[in-house]
Design a protein around this motif. Structure first.
Motif, mmCIF file in Angstrom:
data_model
loop_
_atom_site.group_PDB
_atom_site.id
_atom_site.type_symbol
_atom_site.label_atom_id
_atom_site.label_comp_id
_atom_site.label_asym_id
_atom_site.label_seq_id
_atom_site.Cartn_x
_atom_site.Cartn_y
_atom_site.Cartn_z
ATOM 1 N N TYR A 180 -7.874 3.554 -0.736
ATOM 2 C CA TYR A 180 -8.430 3.336 0.588
ATOM 3 C C TYR A 180 -8.467 4.682 1.304
ATOM 4 O O TYR A 180 -7.563 5.510 1.174
ATOM 5 C CB TYR A 180 -7.635 2.291 1.386
ATOM 6 C CG TYR A 180 -6.229 2.716 1.747
ATOM 7 C CD1 TYR A 180 -5.985 3.539 2.845
ATOM 8 C CD2 TYR A 180 -5.143 2.277 0.995
ATOM 9 C CE1 TYR A 180 -4.706 3.924 3.177
ATOM 10 C CE2 TYR A 180 -3.851 2.662 1.312
ATOM 11 C CZ TYR A 180 -3.632 3.481 2.408
ATOM 12 O OH TYR A 180 -2.366 3.870 2.732
ATOM 13 N N TRP A 190 0.833 -1.185 0.000
ATOM 14 C CA TRP A 190 0.000 0.000 0.000
ATOM 15 C C TRP A 190 0.871 1.239 0.000
ATOM 16 O O TRP A 190 2.026 1.218 0.412
ATOM 17 C CB TRP A 190 -0.957 0.013 1.187
ATOM 18 C CG TRP A 190 -0.292 -0.094 2.538
ATOM 19 C CD1 TRP A 190 0.120 -1.231 3.156
ATOM 20 C CD2 TRP A 190 0.034 0.987 3.403
ATOM 21 N NE1 TRP A 190 0.677 -0.954 4.363
ATOM 22 C CE2 TRP A 190 0.639 0.412 4.557
ATOM 23 C CE3 TRP A 190 -0.116 2.365 3.344
ATOM 24 C CZ2 TRP A 190 1.087 1.168 5.624
ATOM 25 C CZ3 TRP A 190 0.316 3.122 4.405
ATOM 26 C CH2 TRP A 190 0.907 2.527 5.533
ATOM 27 N N THR A 192 -6.232 8.747 7.113
ATOM 28 C CA THR A 192 -5.326 8.020 6.238
ATOM 29 C C THR A 192 -5.983 7.812 4.889
ATOM 30 O O THR A 192 -7.157 7.489 4.804
ATOM 31 C CB THR A 192 -4.975 6.648 6.845
ATOM 32 O OG1 THR A 192 -4.455 6.836 8.149
ATOM 33 C CG2 THR A 192 -3.932 5.934 6.003
ATOM 34 N N GLN A 248 -12.137 0.051 6.863
ATOM 35 C CA GLN A 248 -11.339 0.698 5.832
ATOM 36 C C GLN A 248 -12.212 0.950 4.607
ATOM 37 O O GLN A 248 -12.808 0.030 4.058
ATOM 38 C CB GLN A 248 -10.130 -0.167 5.470
ATOM 39 C CG GLN A 248 -9.158 -0.317 6.635
ATOM 40 C CD GLN A 248 -7.832 -0.908 6.215
ATOM 41 O OE1 GLN A 248 -7.681 -1.381 5.099
ATOM 42 N NE2 GLN A 248 -6.855 -0.872 7.106
ATOM 43 N N ASP A 293 0.760 5.280 1.087
ATOM 44 C CA ASP A 293 -0.010 6.174 1.933
ATOM 45 C C ASP A 293 0.170 7.635 1.528
ATOM 46 O O ASP A 293 1.292 8.088 1.279
ATOM 47 C CB ASP A 293 0.412 5.973 3.395
ATOM 48 C CG ASP A 293 -0.512 6.708 4.354
ATOM 49 O OD1 ASP A 293 -1.649 7.029 3.942
ATOM 50 O OD2 ASP A 293 -0.115 6.939 5.499
ATOM 51 N N TYR A 309 -13.669 -0.080 13.563
ATOM 52 C CA TYR A 309 -12.572 0.274 12.672
ATOM 53 C C TYR A 309 -12.817 -0.383 11.324
ATOM 54 O O TYR A 309 -12.865 -1.597 11.210
ATOM 55 C CB TYR A 309 -11.232 -0.204 13.226
ATOM 56 C CG TYR A 309 -10.079 0.122 12.294
ATOM 57 C CD1 TYR A 309 -9.651 1.435 12.151
ATOM 58 C CD2 TYR A 309 -9.459 -0.872 11.550
ATOM 59 C CE1 TYR A 309 -8.613 1.749 11.304
ATOM 60 C CE2 TYR A 309 -8.421 -0.568 10.690
ATOM 61 C CZ TYR A 309 -7.994 0.749 10.572
ATOM 62 O OH TYR A 309 -6.976 1.059 9.719
ATOM 63 N N TYR A 330 -11.398 -5.811 6.826
ATOM 64 C CA TYR A 330 -11.759 -4.614 7.581
ATOM 65 C C TYR A 330 -13.045 -4.016 6.990
ATOM 66 O O TYR A 330 -13.015 -2.968 6.356
ATOM 67 C CB TYR A 330 -10.638 -3.576 7.542
ATOM 68 C CG TYR A 330 -9.393 -3.995 8.272
ATOM 69 C CD1 TYR A 330 -9.380 -4.084 9.664
ATOM 70 C CD2 TYR A 330 -8.231 -4.310 7.571
ATOM 71 C CE1 TYR A 330 -8.231 -4.478 10.337
ATOM 72 C CE2 TYR A 330 -7.078 -4.700 8.234
ATOM 73 C CZ TYR A 330 -7.088 -4.787 9.620
ATOM 74 O OH TYR A 330 -5.961 -5.169 10.284
ATOM 75 N N PRO A 373 -16.275 -1.862 6.468
ATOM 76 C CA PRO A 373 -16.585 -0.534 7.024
ATOM 77 C C PRO A 373 -17.969 -0.463 7.653
ATOM 78 O O PRO A 373 -18.669 0.537 7.532
ATOM 79 C CB PRO A 373 -16.495 0.356 5.776
ATOM 80 C CG PRO A 373 -16.937 -0.532 4.662
ATOM 81 C CD PRO A 373 -16.444 -1.916 5.008
ATOM 82 N N SER A 378 -13.160 1.765 0.775
ATOM 83 C CA SER A 378 -12.602 1.404 -0.530
ATOM 84 C C SER A 378 -13.363 2.129 -1.626
ATOM 85 O O SER A 378 -14.593 2.037 -1.706
ATOM 86 C CB SER A 378 -12.709 -0.114 -0.741
ATOM 87 O OG SER A 378 -12.033 -0.822 0.272
ATOM 88 N N GLU A 405 -15.873 7.366 9.832
ATOM 89 C CA GLU A 405 -15.829 6.117 10.582
ATOM 90 C C GLU A 405 -16.662 6.201 11.850
ATOM 91 O O GLU A 405 -16.645 7.214 12.545
ATOM 92 C CB GLU A 405 -14.372 5.805 10.934
ATOM 93 C CG GLU A 405 -14.154 4.496 11.659
ATOM 94 C CD GLU A 405 -12.672 4.295 11.907
ATOM 95 O OE1 GLU A 405 -12.220 4.643 13.003
ATOM 96 O OE2 GLU A 405 -11.974 3.821 10.994
ATOM 97 N N ASN A 434 -9.319 5.765 5.160
ATOM 98 C CA ASN A 434 -9.613 5.217 6.473
ATOM 99 C C ASN A 434 -9.854 6.319 7.494
ATOM 100 O O ASN A 434 -9.575 7.497 7.247
ATOM 101 C CB ASN A 434 -8.466 4.317 6.943
ATOM 102 C CG ASN A 434 -8.214 3.183 5.963
ATOM 103 O OD1 ASN A 434 -9.124 2.748 5.269
ATOM 104 N ND2 ASN A 434 -6.979 2.710 5.902
ATOM 105 N N ASN A 435 -10.343 5.922 8.654
ATOM 106 C CA ASN A 435 -10.670 6.871 9.710
ATOM 107 C C ASN A 435 -11.653 7.898 9.148
ATOM 108 O O ASN A 435 -12.524 7.562 8.368
ATOM 109 C CB ASN A 435 -9.402 7.520 10.265
ATOM 110 C CG ASN A 435 -8.310 6.503 10.558
ATOM 111 O OD1 ASN A 435 -7.299 6.488 9.871
ATOM 112 N ND2 ASN A 435 -8.520 5.640 11.550
#
Length: 642
Positions: free
Chosen positions: A88, A41, A56, A192, A43, A190, A122, A124, A194, A185, A90-91
């Motif tokens: 991705y 991945w 993220t 992720q 970031d 938690y 993961y 969501p 997509s 989120e 996230n958060n």
């Protein structure tokens, strides 16, 4: 129509590749421009995009266990995704276009469609995805999807879409277009996010325009709200008529939709008949004009909605259904409602999305629109104030089904047949994904009930079908062993409905009736925009199929079909013709009064011509000619005089 178990029958827009759509280039639209190893991945560094919120974001090459099929020979992600990589987020984070995607143009509809996924490792669950189109940094269109495994099955992608439309001389013209993608989120989970396959298109706007007039005087009606509702897209638009009675509904989504005129009660007019201009089917970019809505006066009907203690219930939805009119409104602070209804028979009831309620609706017959009608109080019961009846749905053979089980409680003696489909409503209802225990609460304790087991299915286009599989009758409140049996998989009944010119009849009710019984309905649905229908899980047996439409009347398939477990039977095409006075309305001389004649008349009226459509022989083609045909084959369908 609301998605619920209800015996009153009253896909996202994908424009990429359509002939009316121009794709707008989105840099790195499928996030393939980074070179990554399997499972690696990257970031906070996405070519063509910038992260605008803490959290993220980056690019990921999912492994096989995250999205089945992603490591296949072609490297394609499953569903509506594209390529072998995704973004991705996230958060709580957002990515946005790094640069302008173009300038806003006048008279254009902009549609954003994005594939969003749910990973196995993961998921969501409990969070949300939001996609948006920005103009000069301001959100002009957005859509939010709250994620559960029912919304996005694990390991798959679905499309979500949003759009906005500009006018002829739009204030946003020349503005800078960008896109944003957001994952919010749930603080307790938690997951992720997509995102993939970002598509932005500029589409010629779809619109409908026409006039609204008094059906008797032909005078234009000013200040009346006209609405457009698409079940498929859950899209709503409105306009108000001007001094000439003209309206324009612009920026519409294509496909089947309902147009309804909604005059205020004080005007004296009823809402337009649900079938007079009920369902239209628009192509992308179509600009339809010349729609005519003629409103008639209605009787003033009023009443109160109260709880079981006699206290008024404010802001609860009141619905009315019938062959000649349907609609909805909310009660005022005193639980009071009033509406206008034309001549006909109606059922008035209440509906709530917030809690389980039960009520006995009011039956109303209008014979004279000059006479007001005061309806007895509609009393609403809740789980706390009403009675309950419970039992089990039994599927001892583990037979499969398409959809879920519904249990509907009706007043004892309610007949489910083609003539009652317009106006019967359950007192209360419940749903089960699989066989097991159920309880229907909020039932008035002073009535006896008939219980039906239904299998409910909803297609991707929002077309609902029901099969009636079992029943228990004359059930008293408080009963605890009202078991309903699903004894076989049943089969599928399919077919189509056309008019005599071979054109699809949209929105017809199609019912299959068991020939071994008393003609009661064993399954029913609506036709789609192509005039086609499918009814799932109809019990094995012999049936006749019939179509019902307020404009066309009633027509039968004319032959018996046999349904077998696991099989599909095609009824073929049911042909429907308008009812009416052939001498007065058959303008093209083909022996039937149909839409061709109505279209010829409407064209003549709109163009102020003078030819065969001058039915009253006054030298002009006018509203009286329109009304003459309306009275013979629109306002009095076949069954009306039976």
């Amino acid at each position: 129509m609301k998605t619920r178990i209800c015996l009153c029958l009253s896909t996202l827009l994908l424009v990429c590749g359509g002939v009316m759509a121009d794709a707008i280039f989105v840099p790195n639209y499928s996030f393939e421009e980074q070179s990554l190893n399997d499972g690696a991945w990257l970031d906070n560094n996405i070519t063509g995009w910038v992260r605008t919120r803490s959290g993220t974001a980056g690019v990921f090459n999912p492994q096989d266990e995250n999205y089945p099929g992603s490591a296949g020979a072609d490297g394609e992600l499953p569903g509506t995704a594209h390529g072998s990589q995704l973004a991705y987020i996230n958060n709580d984070s957002t990515i946005e276009s790094a640069s302008s995607l173009g300038a806003v143009q006048n008279n254009t509809m902009y549609v954003l469609t994005v594939a969003v996924g749910s990973r196995y490792d993961y998921p969501p669950n409990g969070s949300s995805y939001t996609i948006a189109i920005l103009v000069d940094g301001i959100v002009e269109a957005s859509e939010t999807l709250y994620i559960t495994e029912d919304v996005i099955p694990l390991g798959t992608f679905v499309d979500m879409s949003t759009s906005f439309t500009t006018s002829e001389n739009d204030y946003r013209a020349g503005g800078e277009i960008k896109i944003s993608l957001t994952h919010d989120e749930d603080s307790t989970l938690y997951g992720q996010g997509s995102f993939d396959n970002v598509r932005l298109s500029a589409v010629e706007p779809t619109s409908v325009s026409g006039i609204l007039v008094d059906a008797v005087t032909a005078e234009p009606l000013e200040g009346v709200e006209v609405t457009y509702w698409s079940d498929r897209h859950e899209f709503w638009q409105n306009d108000f008529t001007d001094a000439d009675g003209a309206f324009t509904l612009a920026g519409l989504k294509s496909g089947p939709a309902e147009i309804k005129a909604r005059p205020d009660v004080g005007s004296g007019y009823a809402w337009n008949l649900p079938w007079l201009i009920n369902t239209v089917v628009l192509e992308e970019g179509e600009e339809r004009s010349g729609q005519i809505i003629a409103l008639r006066e209605g009787a003033l009907v009023s009443g109160y909605v109260k709880d079981s203690a006699g206290q008024p219930i404010a802001d609860i939805e009141v619905e009315w259904v019938g062959r000649m009119c349907d609609g909805w409104l909310d009660t005022d602070a005193n639980g009071y409602y009033e509406m206008r209804l034309p001549v006909g028979e109606y059922k008035i009831t209440v509906y709530s999305e917030d809690e389980t309620i039960g009520s006995i609706g009011a039956n109303v017959t209008i014979a004279d629109v000059s006479q007001s009608v005061v309806v007895n109080d509609i009393v609403v019961y809740t789980e706390q104030t009403g009675s309950a009846i419970s039992g089990s749905v039994v599927n001892s053979g583990a037979y499969s089904k398409d959809g879920f089980f519904g249990i509907a409680a009706f007043e004892a003696g309610t007949i489910i047949d083609p003539n009652s489909l317009y106006s019967i409503m359950p007192v209360s209802e419940a749903g089960l994904m699989e066989a097991g225990s159920y309880a229907i609460a909020a039932l008035p304790s002073d009535r006896i009930y008939d219980f039906y087991l239904l299998v409910f299915n909803e297609s991707a286009d929002g077309i609902e079908s029901y099969s009636v599989r079992d029943g228990q009758f004359n059930v008293s409140p408080g009963a605890t062993a009202v078991d309903l049996y699903y004894t076989s998989e049943g089969g599928t009944v399919a077919g189509s409905v056309e008019n005599v010119d071979g054109k699809a009849v949209v929105g017809a009710y199609v019912a299959v009736m068991d020939i071994s019984g008393h003609g009661e309905v064993a399954g029913f649905t609506n036709t789609d925009e192509n005039g086609e229908y499918v009814i799932h899980n109809v019990g094995a047996g012999q049936y006749v199929a019939a179509a019902l439409h307020s404009m066309y009347g009633h027509a039968s398939a004319g032959s018996v079909v046999e349904v077998t477990d696991g099989g599909t039977v095609n009824v073929g095409t049911i042909s429907m013709a308008f009812a009416g006075d052939k001498e007065a309305g058959n303008l093209n001389g083909d022996g039937v009064v149909d839409m061709q004649d109505f279209a010829e008349l409407a064209d003549g009226w709109m163009q102020s011509g003078s030819f065969e459509a001058d039915l009253d022989q006054d030298g002009t083609v006018g509203i009286e000619d329109l009304l003459r045909i309306s009275e013979t084959w629109l306002y009095r369908p076949i069954w009306y005089n039976q």
